[in-house]
Design a protein around this motif. Structure first.
Motif, mmCIF file in Angstrom:
data_model
loop_
_atom_site.group_PDB
_atom_site.id
_atom_site.type_symbol
_atom_site.label_atom_id
_atom_site.label_comp_id
_atom_site.label_asym_id
_atom_site.label_seq_id
_atom_site.Cartn_x
_atom_site.Cartn_y
_atom_site.Cartn_z
ATOM 1 N N TRP A 19 25.205 36.454 41.430
ATOM 2 C CA TRP A 19 24.280 36.889 42.476
ATOM 3 C C TRP A 19 24.032 38.389 42.395
ATOM 4 N N THR A 20 25.114 39.147 42.151
ATOM 5 C CA THR A 20 24.970 40.604 42.094
ATOM 6 C C THR A 20 24.016 41.006 40.976
ATOM 7 N N LEU A 22 21.670 39.159 39.644
ATOM 8 C CA LEU A 22 20.330 38.720 40.022
ATOM 9 C C LEU A 22 19.680 39.703 41.004
ATOM 10 N N VAL A 23 20.442 40.078 42.032
ATOM 11 C CA VAL A 23 19.889 41.001 43.026
ATOM 12 C C VAL A 23 19.643 42.374 42.408
ATOM 13 N N ALA A 24 20.503 42.770 41.462
ATOM 14 C CA ALA A 24 20.311 44.060 40.800
ATOM 15 C C ALA A 24 18.993 44.059 40.026
ATOM 16 N N ILE A 25 18.707 42.969 39.319
ATOM 17 C CA ILE A 25 17.442 42.875 38.576
ATOM 18 C C ILE A 25 16.265 42.946 39.548
ATOM 19 N N LEU A 26 16.385 42.186 40.627
ATOM 20 C CA LEU A 26 15.360 42.188 41.667
ATOM 21 C C LEU A 26 15.150 43.607 42.214
ATOM 22 N N GLY A 27 16.270 44.298 42.443
ATOM 23 C CA GLY A 27 16.218 45.651 42.981
ATOM 24 C C GLY A 27 15.492 46.598 42.042
ATOM 25 N N ILE A 28 15.762 46.449 40.732
ATOM 26 C CA ILE A 28 15.102 47.333 39.765
ATOM 27 C C ILE A 28 13.592 47.062 39.742
ATOM 28 N N VAL A 29 13.226 45.777 39.747
ATOM 29 C CA VAL A 29 11.804 45.429 39.770
ATOM 30 C C VAL A 29 11.157 46.000 41.035
ATOM 31 N N PHE A 30 11.893 45.878 42.130
ATOM 32 C CA PHE A 30 11.414 46.365 43.419
ATOM 33 C C PHE A 30 11.126 47.870 43.387
ATOM 34 N N LEU A 31 11.966 48.584 42.644
ATOM 35 C CA LEU A 31 11.831 50.041 42.608
ATOM 36 C C LEU A 31 10.954 50.538 41.465
ATOM 37 N N LEU A 32 10.376 49.616 40.673
ATOM 38 C CA LEU A 32 9.553 50.046 39.540
ATOM 39 C C LEU A 32 8.470 51.073 39.918
ATOM 40 N N PRO A 33 7.762 50.890 41.042
ATOM 41 C CA PRO A 33 6.761 51.909 41.385
ATOM 42 C C PRO A 33 7.358 53.310 41.490
ATOM 43 N N PHE A 34 8.572 53.390 42.068
ATOM 44 C CA PHE A 34 9.226 54.700 42.168
ATOM 45 C C PHE A 34 9.633 55.224 40.795
ATOM 46 N N LEU A 35 10.169 54.311 39.964
ATOM 47 C CA LEU A 35 10.600 54.730 38.630
ATOM 48 C C LEU A 35 9.392 55.227 37.829
ATOM 49 N N VAL B 113 21.767 36.455 51.087
ATOM 50 C CA VAL B 113 22.438 36.726 49.805
ATOM 51 C C VAL B 113 23.253 38.013 49.887
ATOM 52 N N LEU B 114 22.642 39.068 50.445
ATOM 53 C CA LEU B 114 23.350 40.351 50.520
ATOM 54 C C LEU B 114 24.573 40.257 51.424
ATOM 55 N N ASN B 115 24.465 39.465 52.477
ATOM 56 C CA ASN B 115 25.524 39.423 53.479
ATOM 57 C C ASN B 115 26.843 38.915 52.919
ATOM 58 N N LYS B 116 26.776 37.922 52.053
ATOM 59 C CA LYS B 116 28.005 37.272 51.636
ATOM 60 C C LYS B 116 28.252 37.295 50.136
ATOM 61 N N HIS B 117 27.168 37.236 49.374
ATOM 62 C CA HIS B 117 27.324 36.814 47.995
ATOM 63 C C HIS B 117 27.266 37.907 46.945
ATOM 64 N N VAL B 118 27.202 39.182 47.340
ATOM 65 C CA VAL B 118 27.094 40.205 46.295
ATOM 66 C C VAL B 118 28.116 41.327 46.491
#
Lengths: 284, 313
Positions: A19-20, A22-35, B113-118
């Motif tokens: 999950w971490t 996955l969310v990290a990839i999502l986060g990077i995509v999310f911040l692409l405009p800033f990057l 997801v953020l709350n529990k799983h990362v």
């Protein structure tokens, strides 16, 4: 099923790692405009639209870009100073006015308190744009138009700040305030030396939110300022983007300059910002 | 209550003047403390509300003197509802409401997801909150370039992926509003996320534990514990979302200025344009009144709806 959960508990939490990632990839995509913004601000103008995108500039032009922005025809240094002045003054005055009113609306008992509080609270509902026209006319009559003082005044009477701080004053243990009264302290002394220190974290939260909102405000400067010399950063950034339409590297250096100080404040005061936002702090 | 008044009546007469003097003092202090705030609100908000209602029935431009004011009854409102740009703006305001449920769903999933799983939950919070904290002007300028029809990175990527004729985004009347909506979702997701995370903290853990014992699966727990217990949070987000979506100004003003061809105009932008670019003070004021009425109606609906489907614990 139960065996399996017991097993994963003892070993590496693969699910959590997955999950971490996955969310990290999502986060990077999310911040692409800033990057993209940051990387463009370091580039030569000719390289800005190279494709595939050069996330790390092939030729660095950072010093030149930022010097042009800060010391060029529209010197950001000047607009920074304007913005800092307006933002600090608005924050200071607004915190004073709101905390005083919050104390008055919670601790002091007087005739008409309920009605007056309802009047103040009801105005929170009014969209700022609905009263822009009469405010503008009023400002021209009062001579407040096109001045930093007028701009500061507009941001100084916050219903949200009053409401939020009032909630905190109401949450104070009455005994603290009663004992001050028995010691013969008047309201002014009780407010300054007892009540206010007790709600310091809430005051800090509100001050940070007010700072961010004022720093980012575009609408009020747009309508209530006219002279170039008085522009705040947000107005200047817009003007700059209009003037240098084809100079994207420069424009991005400008937007980076406008965002960075706020990011620093946000990272430092993260806890307060999140607390204030959770309290229902939508700009107001 | 009756007890208090009885004891009040029982106070000896001689104490009454002192008590009333005390009360007067309290009242004076009260006005002293709330004075600045109340005065500010009165001068800068209450008076303008009354003024805008008066101005809405005039034909006036603020550059002409007050003596040039012409009363014209409800003419402005009649014109307003025959004005295609105003109707378009009103319609766009309602289209923009779509961003609210979209943002709510995305941010709720992310919050769970953020709350529990990362790991690094706090870092991710900052990441997703960044657009909300950044200046809208900067964000809008960046997106203008990213979405540039011919050499913007978005369309370059689309072309290289084999999309022959990518949309012109902000320059295309059919795609401009959708583009604005996507950016709006991107900007506000952080705010919704923070609120949902706070809401999730308040759900008692033992509810999930007993559901586990009953053998409920994840979907079941989501449907019958998370969603209902978050309903006050969702309701708060819905209401603030609706109220604030009628106030979106900065994004539109910088990104599209209501264009192309009015396709992204909203009430507040058209109001601004009429008042400050076209100098139609009276006409703009009538839009402000419509905006006020809409806000009132939404607040009223909120009161009604709150009773119906919010599950306060």
């Amino acid at each position: 099923m139960t065996e399996q959960t017991a097993a994963t508990k003892r070993t590496v939490p693969f699910g959590k790692i997955a999950w971490t990632v996955l969310v990290a990839i999502l986060g990077i995509v999310f911040l692409l405009p800033f990057l993209w913004m940051v990387s463009t601000s370091f580039k030569l103008e000719a390289d800005v639209f190279n494709y595939p995108i050069e996330w790390i500039p092939s030729t660095w032009n950072a010093v030149q870009n930022y010097t042009d922005v800060w010391n060029g025809q529209y010197p950001f240094a000047h607009y920074y100073w304007n913005t800092i002045k307006v933002t600090l003054a608005t924050t200071a005055i607004s915190v004073c006015v709101s905390s005083m009113a919050a104390y008055g609306f919670s601790v002091i008992r007087f005739r008409g308190r309920g009605v007056l509080f309802m009047v103040v609270l009801a105005t929170y509902m009014v969209p700022a744009q609905a009263i822009l026209v009469p405010q503008f006319v009023l400002y021209r009559w009062l001579g407040l138009f096109d001045s930093h003082f007028g701009l500061v005044l507009l941001g100084s009477f916050s219903v949200f700040g009053t409401f939020m701080l009032r909630q905190f004053f109401l949450g104070l243990h009455p005994e603290y305030l009663e004992s001050a009264k028995l010691d013969g302290a008047g309201h002014i002394r009780t407010f300054v030396s007892i009540a206010l220190p007790l709600v310091k974290p809430a005051v800090a939260t509100y001050a940070i939110l007010r700072f961010i909102w004022t720093w980012n405000d575009y609408q009020n400067p747009l309508i209530f300022l006219r002279s170039d010399g008085l522009y705040t950063l947000q107005l200047a950034m817009r003007k700059f983007a209009d003037m240098y339409t084809q100079h994207y590297a420069l424009i991005m250096a400008g937007t980076v300059s406008a965002i960075v100080p706020l990011l620093v404040i946000f990272v430092v005061g993260q806890k307060q910002v999140i607390e204030g936002i959770s309290f229902g702090g939508v700009k107001g | 209550m009756s007890q208090i008044s009885r004891t009040g009546a029982g106070i000896p007469l001689s104490a009454a003047p002192r008590r009333s003097r005390q009360r007067l003092k309290e009242t004076l202090y009260g006005y002293l403390f709330i004075g600045p705030m109340f005065l500010g609100v009165f001068v800068f908000t209450v008076l303008p509300i009354l003024a805008v209602i008066a101005l809405s029935i005039t034909d006036w431009s603020f550059i002409a003197g007050l003596d040039k004011i012409k009363w014209n009854g409800l003419d402005n409102f009649e014109r307003l509802f025959r004005d295609p740009i105003f109707l378009k703006s009103l319609q766009n305001n309602f289209y923009l409401l779509v961003t609210i449920p979209v943002t709510m769903i995305l941010s709720l999933l992310l919050a769970i997801v953020l709350n529990k799983h990362v790991f690094l939950k706090d870092l991710f919070k900052v990441v997703f909150f960044m657009p909300y904290i950044s200046s809208i002007v900067a964000v809008a300028i960046v997106y203008q370039v990213l979405f540039h029809p011919s050499y913007g990175p978005v369309n370059q990527a689309l072309i290289s992926l084999g999309v022959g004729n990518p949309p012109k985004w902000l320059a295309d009347t059919h795609y401009a509003l959708i583009s604005v909506m996507m950016i709006q979702v991107w900007v506000s997701i952080g705010f919704y996320l923070i609120i949902y995370l706070a809401g999730l903290q308040n759900i008692p853990k033992d509810l999930y534990e007993s559901a586990d014992i009953d053998g409920a699966n994840a979907w079941h727990k989501f449907r019958s514990i998370t969603v209902p217990l978050l309903s006050p949070t969702s309701f708060f987000l819905l209401v603030t979302g609706v109220i604030y979506s009628f106030r979106i100004f900065d994004l539109i003003a910088v990104l599209t200025a209501g264009g192309p061809a009015g396709s992204t105009s909203v009430i507040v932008y058209y109001l601004y344009d009429s008042a400050f670019n076209n100098l139609k003070t009276g006409y703009a004021s009538s839009m402000a009144v419509v905006l006020l009425i809409l806000t009132l109606a939404i607040t009223g609906l909120q009161w009604l709806a709150q009773k119906k489907w919010v599950n306060y614990q």
